[in-house]
Enzyme design. Structure first.
Site, PDB file in Angstrom:
ATOM      1  N   HIS A 204       0.876  -1.195   0.000  1.00 18.45           N
ATOM      2  CA  HIS A 204       0.000   0.000   0.000  1.00 18.45           C
ATOM      3  C   HIS A 204       0.905   1.235   0.000  1.00 18.45           C
ATOM      4  O   HIS A 204       1.703   1.419  -0.922  1.00 18.45           O
ATOM      5  CB  HIS A 204      -0.908  -0.115   1.220  1.00 18.45           C
ATOM      6  CG  HIS A 204      -2.041   0.858   1.295  1.00 18.45           C
ATOM      7  ND1 HIS A 204      -2.434   1.657   0.266  1.00 18.45           N
ATOM      8  CD2 HIS A 204      -2.899   1.150   2.337  1.00 18.45           C
ATOM      9  CE1 HIS A 204      -3.466   2.410   0.646  1.00 18.45           C
ATOM     10  NE2 HIS A 204      -3.765   2.121   1.897  1.00 18.45           N
TER      11      HIS A 204
ATOM     12  N   HIS B   4      -1.777  -2.584  -9.569  1.00 14.07           N
ATOM     13  CA  HIS B   4      -2.788  -2.038  -8.682  1.00 14.07           C
ATOM     14  C   HIS B   4      -3.993  -2.965  -8.676  1.00 14.07           C
ATOM     15  O   HIS B   4      -4.314  -3.552  -9.709  1.00 14.07           O
ATOM     16  CB  HIS B   4      -3.231  -0.632  -9.138  1.00 14.07           C
ATOM     17  CG  HIS B   4      -3.945   0.112  -8.071  1.00 14.07           C
ATOM     18  ND1 HIS B   4      -5.299   0.017  -7.895  1.00 14.07           N
ATOM     19  CD2 HIS B   4      -3.477   0.930  -7.093  1.00 14.07           C
ATOM     20  CE1 HIS B   4      -5.640   0.746  -6.849  1.00 14.07           C
ATOM     21  NE2 HIS B   4      -4.559   1.311  -6.349  1.00 14.07           N
TER      22      HIS B   4
ATOM     23  N   ASP C 222       3.048   5.624  -7.087  1.00 18.17           N
ATOM     24  CA  ASP C 222       4.190   5.599  -6.177  1.00 18.17           C
ATOM     25  C   ASP C 222       5.522   5.369  -6.874  1.00 18.17           C
ATOM     26  O   ASP C 222       6.573   5.621  -6.292  1.00 18.17           O
ATOM     27  CB  ASP C 222       3.962   4.567  -5.075  1.00 18.17           C
ATOM     28  CG  ASP C 222       2.887   5.048  -4.128  1.00 18.17           C
ATOM     29  OD1 ASP C 222       2.802   6.278  -3.944  1.00 18.17           O
ATOM     30  OD2 ASP C 222       2.134   4.234  -3.597  1.00 18.17           O
TER      31      ASP C 222
HETATM   32  N1  CMC Z   1       5.519  -7.055  -9.734  1.00 20.41           N
HETATM   33  C1  CMC Z   1       5.493  -8.272 -10.312  1.00 20.41           C
HETATM   34  N2  CMC Z   1       4.400  -9.025 -10.426  1.00 20.41           N
HETATM   35  C2  CMC Z   1       3.262  -8.534  -9.909  1.00 20.41           C
HETATM   36  C3  CMC Z   1       3.190  -7.259  -9.303  1.00 20.41           C
HETATM   37  C4  CMC Z   1       4.393  -6.518  -9.223  1.00 20.41           C
HETATM   38  N3  CMC Z   1       4.403  -5.318  -8.650  1.00 20.41           N
HETATM   39  N4  CMC Z   1       1.938  -7.040  -8.888  1.00 20.41           N
HETATM   40  C5  CMC Z   1       1.230  -8.105  -9.231  1.00 20.41           C
HETATM   41  N5  CMC Z   1       2.018  -9.019  -9.859  1.00 20.41           N
HETATM   42  C6  CMC Z   1       1.636 -10.283 -10.460  1.00 20.41           C
HETATM   43  C7  CMC Z   1       1.440 -11.375  -9.403  1.00 20.41           C
HETATM   44  O1  CMC Z   1       2.623 -12.092  -9.162  1.00 20.41           O
HETATM   45  C8  CMC Z   1       0.369 -12.207 -10.050  1.00 20.41           C
HETATM   46  O2  CMC Z   1       0.976 -12.981 -11.061  1.00 20.41           O
HETATM   47  P1  CMC Z   1       0.478 -14.500 -11.357  1.00 20.41           P
HETATM   48  O3  CMC Z   1      -0.899 -14.354 -11.919  1.00 20.41           O
HETATM   49  O4  CMC Z   1       1.474 -15.055 -12.280  1.00 20.41           O
HETATM   50  O5  CMC Z   1       0.476 -15.192 -10.002  1.00 20.41           O
HETATM   51  C9  CMC Z   1      -0.516 -11.177 -10.754  1.00 20.41           C
HETATM   52  O6  CMC Z   1       0.353 -10.071 -11.052  1.00 20.41           O
HETATM   53  C10 CMC Z   1      -1.677 -10.683  -9.910  1.00 20.41           C
HETATM   54  O7  CMC Z   1      -1.168 -10.256  -8.670  1.00 20.41           O
HETATM   55  P2  CMC Z   1      -2.035 -10.096  -7.355  1.00 20.41           P
HETATM   56  O8  CMC Z   1      -1.120 -10.113  -6.171  1.00 20.41           O
HETATM   57  O9  CMC Z   1      -3.170 -11.071  -7.366  1.00 20.41           O
HETATM   58  O10 CMC Z   1      -2.648  -8.659  -7.558  1.00 20.41           O
HETATM   59  P3  CMC Z   1      -3.345  -7.788  -6.451  1.00 20.41           P
HETATM   60  O11 CMC Z   1      -4.417  -7.036  -7.111  1.00 20.41           O
HETATM   61  O12 CMC Z   1      -3.716  -8.607  -5.264  1.00 20.41           O
HETATM   62  O13 CMC Z   1      -2.163  -6.813  -5.981  1.00 20.41           O
HETATM   63  C11 CMC Z   1      -0.826  -4.940  -5.566  1.00 20.41           C
HETATM   64  C12 CMC Z   1      -2.145  -5.453  -6.158  1.00 20.41           C
HETATM   65  C13 CMC Z   1      -0.797  -3.415  -5.639  1.00 20.41           C
HETATM   66  C14 CMC Z   1      -0.751  -5.342  -4.076  1.00 20.41           C
HETATM   67  C15 CMC Z   1       0.348  -5.569  -6.356  1.00 20.41           C
HETATM   68  O14 CMC Z   1       0.287  -5.198  -7.714  1.00 20.41           O
HETATM   69  C16 CMC Z   1       1.704  -5.189  -5.753  1.00 20.41           C
HETATM   70  O15 CMC Z   1       2.170  -5.855  -4.823  1.00 20.41           O
HETATM   71  N6  CMC Z   1       2.369  -4.121  -6.308  1.00 20.41           N
HETATM   72  C17 CMC Z   1       3.631  -3.662  -5.779  1.00 20.41           C
HETATM   73  C18 CMC Z   1       3.370  -2.763  -4.591  1.00 20.41           C
HETATM   74  C19 CMC Z   1       2.833  -1.414  -5.007  1.00 20.41           C
HETATM   75  O16 CMC Z   1       3.389  -0.760  -5.884  1.00 20.41           O
HETATM   76  N7  CMC Z   1       1.767  -0.977  -4.299  1.00 20.41           N
HETATM   77  C20 CMC Z   1       1.222   0.380  -4.469  1.00 20.41           C
HETATM   78  C21 CMC Z   1      -0.157   0.397  -5.019  1.00 20.41           C
HETATM   79  S1  CMC Z   1      -0.633   2.059  -5.514  1.00 20.41           S
HETATM   80  C22 CMC Z   1      -0.601   2.959  -4.036  1.00 20.41           C
HETATM   81  C23 CMC Z   1      -1.770   2.684  -3.180  1.00 20.41           C
HETATM   82  O17 CMC Z   1      -2.894   3.037  -3.595  1.00 20.41           O
HETATM   83  O18 CMC Z   1      -1.585   2.133  -2.100  1.00 20.41           O
END
Ligand code: CMC
Length: 428
Positions: free
Chosen positions: A266, A305, A363
């Site tokens: 987050h 995201h 971010d």
């Molecule tokens: N780098 C590499 N792979 C990723 C990333 C990433 N940053 N984010 C998601 N994935 C992949 C993940 O491994 C999965 O792949 P697979 O289908 O092969 O297993 C797929 O994409 C879906 O991931 P998920 O974890 O189910 O997606 P989510 O919607 O639960 O997660 C997130 C959203 C923001 C937590 C995630 O994208 C993440 O960890 N990003 C990095 C942290 C980040 O930049 N967060 C800030 C968000 S914007 C600020 C805010 O509003 O807080």
């Protein structure tokens, strides 16, 4: 009048229920599952992929189209034509202020920026190297102990005073957190500055020198605050709402929001993204690092995201600001900035990221801007918290003002042991 619509759910034992369909002003329809418990079943949606936890008039996101509106106004317009204090008024009160309302609001907030002098003593209890977010959780929570005069959450005037106090004092506490961390004296707020100028003054000024804020840098921070001001039911806002649903006071609720924001998935992502760039270190290592992401050794911080699956509209604005600030500061050739741009290009063209709809989020760029502004990496998430405070408090206020508001209480699917009898120690 619109004909009521229903979704019918039929269980495998033939029992069935009609669930009312709800329509908002924008966005997908929602199925009201309130009545489902009459069948003796619950829904299972642990990370809230398909669950709306509330109704809200404040912020709208369309993740596929990459849209973000505050009270109906597109974020791009607010970032370009408005300022943070006006956006705060809009989020809190629902409408843009008139010139007189804006002046009055701005002056009101300015006159709440000082914190009780006893609050400063809390800082001494923290180790000098404490993470600023740890200090924020503690000191913002401690505000509850200072304002007993406005803690009746059912009194709209009390809620308003608390909202103003939080909006005004969180930046002061944030700047004090930084000063404590670097061992400089706290700087008291100065009312002739604007909200953002004042924050920069409290962060960067020292008693030994005059401080003149640079308007381009002020504008950049103003944008960062605007872009982070609210984001509907994200993890920290949902935390604030859940804490608030029990009747807890707003200072304690916002402290719980700060705790939830801290995580790297987050608000902690801006700090994590910059640390990642520092770890990569050089453009020549981008390909190797990206391979590690594809091998799932780590994530590309500042990418992806939960809701935006096309483009984070905040990222587009921040990207532009990033270029403006680096140009103003003559940092276009900065090593880390060049590295970030190389990483952005690789990720935007690589099928791994395209297939998973992973785009740079706000971010990714805000970290680069904050670094250029001279804000230390460990303060990045604190800056996010300063911007998001108005969103937390507006959402909390909306929830408390709702008729028939109830405590939030999710249910569970129990997967533990069935009933069993206690076994005496000698027989285990
Ligand atoms: N780098 C590499 N792979 C990723 C990333 C990433 N940053 N984010 C998601 N994935 C992949 C993940 O491994 C999965 O792949 P697979 O289908 O092969 O297993 C797929 O994409 C879906 O991931 P998920 O974890 O189910 O997606 P989510 O919607 O639960 O997660 C997130 C959203 C923001 C937590 C995630 O994208 C993440 O960890 N990003 C990095 C942290 C980040 O930049 N967060 C800030 C968000 S914007 C600020 C805010 O509003 O807080």
């Amino acid at each position: 009048m619109e004909t009521p619509r229903f979704a019918t759910l039929t269980l495998d034992d033939g029992r069935s229920i009609q669930l009312p369909m709800m329509t908002g002003t924008l966005g997908p329809d929602v199925i009201d599952i309130h009545g489902l418990s009459t069948l003796g079943v619950f829904t299972y949606d642990p990370a809230f992929f398909s669950t709306a936890s509330c109704m809200s008039d404040i912020t709208f996101i369309d993740g596929d189209a990459g849209l973000l509106y505050y009270r109906g106004y597109p974020i791009e317009q607010l970032a370009k034509d408005s300022d943070f204090i006006e956006v705060c008024y809009l989020l809190l009160n629902g409408e843009l202020p008139s010139a007189a309302q804006k002046t009055e609001f701005s002056s009101l907030i300015k006159h709440h920026t000082m914190v009780h002098d006893q609050l400063a003593r809390f800082f001494n209890g923290f180790r000098r190297d404490a993470h600023p977010m740890a200090v924020m959780v503690g000191v913002v929570g401690a505000l509850s102990a200072f304002y007993h005069d406005s803690l009746d959450i059912n009194n709209p005037q009390h809620r308003q005073i608390s909202a103003h106090r939080l909006l005004a004092k969180v930046p002061t506490i944030a700047a004090m957190t930084h000063k404590y961390n670097v061992g400089e004296p706290f700087m008291y707020p100065k009312n002739h500055f604007s909200f953002v100028e004042n924050f920069m003054y409290m962060m960067f000024a020292t008693p030994a020198e005059d401080y003149v804020p640079n308007p381009i840098l002020v504008r950049a921070l103003e944008r960062i605050f605007i872009l982070h001001a609210d984001h509907e039911q994200n993890a920290s806002t949902s935390t604030v709402r859940l804490a608030g649903s029990s009747g807890a006071n707003p200072f304690a609720c916002v402290a719980s929001g700060i705790a939830a924001l801290w995580g790297p998935a987050h608000g902690g992502a801006n700090e994590a993204a910059l640390k990642m760039l520092e770890e990569i270190g050089d453009v020549s290592r981008v390909a190797e690092y990206v391979q590690g992401v594809k091998d799932k050794k780590y994530r590309l911080m500042g990418f992806g995201h939960r809701v935006y699956k096309n483009m984070d509209p905040r990222a587009a604005v921040m990207r532009e600001t990033c270029h403006e600030v680096l140009q103003e500061l003559g940092l276009e050739n900065d090593k880390l900035f060049k590295l970030a741009m190389a990483l952005e290009q690789v990720a935007l063209s690589d099928p791994y990221f395209i297939e998973r709809k992973l785009y740079p989020n706000v971010d990714f760029y805000s970290g680069i801007v904050l670094r250029a502004l001279g804000i230390p990496t460990n303060m990045f998430t604190v800056i996010f918290a300063v911007g998001r405070t108005i969103g937390w408090i507006s959402q909390w206020n909306e929830m408390i003002a709702e008729k028939g508001q109830k405590i939030g209480r999710p249910r569970q699917l129990y997967t533990g042991s069935p009933r069993r009898d206690f076994v005496a120690m000698t027989k285990r």
